[in-house]
Scaffold this active site. Structure first.
Site, PDB file in Angstrom:
ATOM      1  N   GLY A  54       0.845  -1.200   0.000  1.00 49.75           N
ATOM      2  CA  GLY A  54       0.000   0.000   0.000  1.00 49.75           C
ATOM      3  C   GLY A  54       0.870   1.236   0.000  1.00 49.75           C
ATOM      4  N   CYS A  81       5.128  -6.313   1.717  1.00 43.46           N
ATOM      5  CA  CYS A  81       5.553  -4.909   1.661  1.00 43.46           C
ATOM      6  C   CYS A  81       4.924  -4.081   2.784  1.00 43.46           C
ATOM      7  CB  CYS A  81       5.266  -4.340   0.273  1.00 43.46           C
ATOM      8  SG  CYS A  81       6.140  -2.793  -0.026  1.00 43.46           S
ATOM      9  N   TYR A  82       3.991  -3.193   2.469  1.00 39.98           N
ATOM     10  CA  TYR A  82       3.325  -2.435   3.533  1.00 39.98           C
ATOM     11  C   TYR A  82       2.705  -3.389   4.546  1.00 39.98           C
ATOM     12  CZ  TYR A  82       0.044   0.699   5.887  1.00 39.98           C
ATOM     13  OH  TYR A  82      -0.648   1.408   6.841  1.00 39.98           O
ATOM     14  N   HIS A 167       7.933  -8.143  -3.342  1.00 46.09           N
ATOM     15  CA  HIS A 167       6.639  -8.496  -3.943  1.00 46.09           C
ATOM     16  C   HIS A 167       6.711  -9.867  -4.624  1.00 46.09           C
ATOM     17  CE1 HIS A 167       4.452  -4.742  -3.324  1.00 46.09           C
ATOM     18  NE2 HIS A 167       5.641  -4.185  -3.359  1.00 46.09           N
ATOM     19  N   GLU A 169       4.314 -11.453  -5.866  1.00 46.60           N
ATOM     20  CA  GLU A 169       3.267 -11.597  -6.873  1.00 46.60           C
ATOM     21  C   GLU A 169       3.673 -11.137  -8.269  1.00 46.60           C
ATOM     22  OE1 GLU A 169       3.451  -9.459  -4.461  1.00 46.60           O
ATOM     23  OE2 GLU A 169       2.474  -7.555  -4.862  1.00 46.60           O
ATOM     24  N   ASP A 225     -14.226 -11.284 -24.340  1.00 47.01           N
ATOM     25  CA  ASP A 225     -14.800 -10.779 -23.096  1.00 47.01           C
ATOM     26  C   ASP A 225     -16.316 -10.631 -23.170  1.00 47.01           C
ATOM     27  OD1 ASP A 225     -12.154 -10.627 -22.493  1.00 47.01           O
ATOM     28  OD2 ASP A 225     -11.998  -8.475 -22.814  1.00 47.01           O
ATOM     29  N   LYS A 363      -7.164 -11.483 -18.661  1.00 49.56           N
ATOM     30  CA  LYS A 363      -7.570 -12.060 -19.948  1.00 49.56           C
ATOM     31  C   LYS A 363      -7.474 -13.596 -19.977  1.00 49.56           C
ATOM     32  CE  LYS A 363      -8.745 -10.849 -24.149  1.00 49.56           C
ATOM     33  NZ  LYS A 363      -9.655  -9.733 -24.433  1.00 49.56           N
TER      34      LYS A 363
END
Ligand code: XMP
Length: 507
Positions: A54, A81-82, A167, A169, A225, A363
């Site tokens: 964040g 992180c945060y 991070h 991710e 989509d 996607k």
């Protein structure tokens, strides 16, 4: 009870990416704003919690936080992180602004016998932080360090509390996926049995409840989509969904018919409007790219509104918005998320509520859901095609003659890509018409004809892209076929520019 992981949203830019990584490991997850998180976490089935990063600083009063009760529930927590700083600060550790901040690729060394040490020893990871933990709370130990960050990761395994300053991710942390997998499976004990079929089933049930007795209108483009979104809503409410397919005459070769054939098998109620002439009339003489886009957008709305009026009052507009279309701004506990609509301006103008069942998916996840719903590969694997269609690939004035050249050339490009198996690896590939004529020679005579451009790119998210390293033989075949088969073309060129500085489309 289904295994659930709660991602507590502290406003970081990668929140949905964390959720996606959890889903990739076949674990159901929900992203919950930090203010409402504890209440949700206490419900049944929650196996683990992940704190996101964040923009705040735990050293500032009023920074986003969570009740310390969370750490006493016995549910595993991974702070990122945060989230890592918050965990440390909440439990009596110290967070400071270091003299040297870390941004970008940083090398860390992991300590054996720890969560991070279980997946790497020495490796690069992605850091992006101002503050960092300078003293650990009681009972915690370091699990990784970098040159400037003594607690790049730390943990209290008995309490099942883990924290990483980096991070995991993002792709730039190569061992990140494995770390998350270890947390989900080994620490949280998740079974990893949640699938795209489950997602589709649950979302359809939610749509059923939300849209019961309501009329829903959908602007179907035939793209992945909007088709997946329409099939989902149709499974939820049947013929209370009406679809309008505006064929603006700027589609690829045979595309309109293909779209209609593909949706037919799902019994969707689709009204096709062949409005090509109308669009071309409005576009006559216009050369400015932005003006062309505006005209197409406005005309699209006009046609769509006319058709919608014939269907009577509608309560909702269905859109196939996906996560990358959404621009996040701030902490997600209020209406701070702004949608970028493919059908610009429609919902406001028509005073309809929006339904966007795919808004949190990426996607490739939409494609997985599409497959789970039984939508054929010809639709699900379709490459992205811009809303304004061939208009953004036909430079200068748009005429029927130029469109015909472009359509035929593009069909050749697509068929040769498929024949070479490149349709599986190249993200987007197409022909374009740069509005350029040049001198050639054909059968001893001088020609002065169009140049056709070929664009083929590889990318993950279309934000940046590289030109595809195409085999010369395939390029040669495409070039040969276009100049021989498409009347009015005597030259073919290949675009070798990356994005940035260029864009994928030419307009
Ligand atoms: P650019 O040209 O910006 O394209 O690098 C990035 C991706 O977005 C697609 N694109 C659009 N898609 N409406 C859309 O739905 C548009 O107006 C539009 N313009 C570009 C493009 O095909 C590429 O995949």
């Amino acid at each position: 009870m289904r295994d659930t992981v709660i991602v507590v949203d502290f406003g970081g830019q990668y929140n949905q990416l964390i959720a996606r990584r959890v889903r990739e490991n076949c674990v159901y997850c929900e992203v919950v704003p930090y203010k409402k998180a504890l209440e949700r976490i206490k419900k049944e089935g929650v196996r683990g919690v992940i704190f996101t990063g964040g923009p705040g600083s735990v050293r500032e009063a009023g920074a986003p936080s969570i009740e310390t009760e969370i750490f006493a529930l016995g549910i595993p927590v991974l702070g990122i992180c945060y989230g890592a700083q918050l965990m440390a600060a909440s439990l009596g550790g110290k967070v400071e602004a270091p003299s040297k901040k870390e941004f970008g690729k940083i090398e860390i060394e992991a300590l054996p016998g720890t969560l991070v040490g279980g997946v790497t020893q020495k490796s690069f990871c992605w850091m992006s932080h101002g503050d960092q933990v300078s003293a650990l709370p009681e009972g915690f130990k370091a699990s990784a360090f970098s040159e400037n960050c003594p607690y790049a990761a730390f943990e209290h395994p008995e309490k099942r509390l883990y924290a990483v300053q980096f991070h995991p991710e993002v792709e730039h942390t190569p061992f990140g996926s494995e770390l998350l997998r270890a947390f989900l499976y080994e620490v949280c004990g998740c079974a990893g049995d949640w699938t795209a079929e489950d997602f589709a089933e649950e979302e359809i049930a939610k749509l059923k409840a939300e849209l019961e007795g309501k009329k829903v209108l959908c602007a179907l483009s035939g793209g992945v989509d909007s088709t997946v979104a329409a099939v989902m809503v149709h499974k939820a409410i049947g013929d209370n969904l009406s679809c309008v397919f505006v064929d603006h005459g700027l589609m690829r070769k045979n595309e309109g018919d293909e779209v209609m054939a593909a949706v037919k098998q799902f019994d969707l109620k689709v009204r096709r409007v062949n409005a090509g002439e109308r669009f071309l009339k409005k576009l006559a003489g216009v050369t400015d790219p932005e003006q062309k886009r505006k005209i197409i957008g406005a005309e699209f709305i006009a046609v769509f509104e006319e058709e919608a009026a014939k269907l009577g009052e509608q309560d909702y507009l269905l859109q196939g918005t996906i996560y990358p279309d959404i621009i996040e701004s701030g902490v997600g506990d209020a209406a701070l998320i702004k949608s970028h609509h493919n059908v610009g301006g429609l919902p406001e103008k028509m005073k309809m509520k929006l339904v966007e069942p795919l808004r949190l998916l990426f996607k490739d996840e939409v494609r997985k859901v599409g497959r789970a719903l039984g939508i054929p590969a010809s639709v699900v694997e379709r490459q992205p095609f811009p809303g304004p269609g061939l208009a953004v690939r036909c430079l200068g004035e748009i005429t029927e003659e130029k469109l015909a050249i472009l359509r035929e050339s593009d069909a050749i490009v697509r068929s040769e890509f498929a024949a070479a198996g490149l349709d599986k690896t190249v993200w987007q590939y197409f022909a374009l018409l740069p509005n350029l004529q040049s001198v050639g020679v054909m059968g001893d005579s001088r020609t002065y004809c169009h140049t056709v451009g070929i664009r083929a790119v590889t990318t993950n998210d279309a934000m940046t892209a590289d030109f595809a390293r195409m085999p010369y033989e395939v390029l040669a075949r495409i070039s040969n076929r276009i100049v021989n088969e498409v009347k009015g073309v005597n030259r073919v060129v290949y675009d070798i520019t990356t994005k940035p500085p260029a864009t994928i489309e030419w307009e």
